[in-house]
Design an enzyme around this catalytic site. Structure first.
Site, PDB file in Angstrom:
ATOM      1  N   SER A  68       0.706  -1.228  -0.017  1.00 20.83           N
ATOM      2  CA  SER A  68      -0.035  -0.006  -0.049  1.00 20.83           C
ATOM      3  C   SER A  68       0.796   1.381   0.061  1.00 20.83           C
ATOM      4  O   SER A  68       0.322   2.213  -0.117  1.00 20.83           O
ATOM      5  CB  SER A  68      -0.996   0.104   1.217  1.00 20.83           C
ATOM      6  OG  SER A  68      -0.246   0.429   2.629  1.00 20.83           O
ATOM      7  N   LYS A 112       0.685   3.865   7.051  1.00 18.87           N
ATOM      8  CA  LYS A 112      -0.126   4.565   6.153  1.00 18.87           C
ATOM      9  C   LYS A 112       0.249   6.074   6.200  1.00 18.87           C
ATOM     10  O   LYS A 112       1.002   6.733   7.090  1.00 18.87           O
ATOM     11  CB  LYS A 112      -1.644   4.605   6.185  1.00 18.87           C
ATOM     12  CG  LYS A 112      -2.237   3.285   6.128  1.00 18.87           C
ATOM     13  CD  LYS A 112      -2.346   2.899   4.825  1.00 18.87           C
ATOM     14  CE  LYS A 112      -3.285   1.590   4.480  1.00 18.87           C
ATOM     15  NZ  LYS A 112      -2.307   0.305   4.915  1.00 18.87           N
TER      16      LYS A 112
END
Length: 156
Positions: free
Chosen positions: A73, A111
């Site tokens: 990600s 993230k």
């Protein structure tokens, strides 16, 4: 055979890419704890891993540790599956910082961190993946990314 000191490349911040790289000698490495894995994808249960890793001394700050990345990600930030990220233990993050966060006191993920009116947005750096939206009370910042060690660098 000549005695050659191993060297590693380090990127200096705030310089054009062509000028940013410098070689550092292996004798300027410091050992830090490897505390486990972090998901760069869907959050995973936090699981400790004993061990250590040697990294450039310039990457080490107070309360620094390493985590191995699992997932893709964060590929648009050049953090890939299998890389080791160097983390400075922190309890807060500014908007846009790359953070390791704990969700509901049990799962961890890597993230980009953003505070919004309705809560927290955990933004992947991969256009194929959707952000994760959570209430403020469900998210705890546990560290900020200070550096990345490529998996190929570890094999050398």
């Amino acid at each position: 055979m000549p005695n050659v000191t191993p060297q590693y490349l380090q990127r200096r911040p705030n310089l054009p890419l062509a000028e940013a790289w410098e070689a550092i000698a292996a004798d300027t490495l410091t050992e830090i704890p490897m505390l486990g894995q972090v998901s760069a994808g869907m959050p995973i249960e936090a699981c400790p891993e004993a061990g250590s890793i040697r990294v450039p001394t310039t990457m080490v700050r107070r309360n620094t540790y390493a985590l191995r990345v699992r997932g893709d990600s964060m590929v648009d930030c050049n953090i890939f599956d299998g890389d080791v990220i160097i983390i400075e233990r922190r309890e807060s993050a500014e908007n846009g910082e790359t953070a390791v966060v704990m969700i509901n006191d049990q799962e961890v993920t890597l993230k980009k961190f953003y505070i919004e009116k309705s809560g927290v947005r955990l933004q992947p750096a991969n256009e194929r993946m959707a952000p994760i939206y959570l209430r403020n009370d469900d998210v705890q910042v546990i560290g900020l990314v200070m550096g990345v060690v490529r998996q190929t660098e570890l094999a050398a």
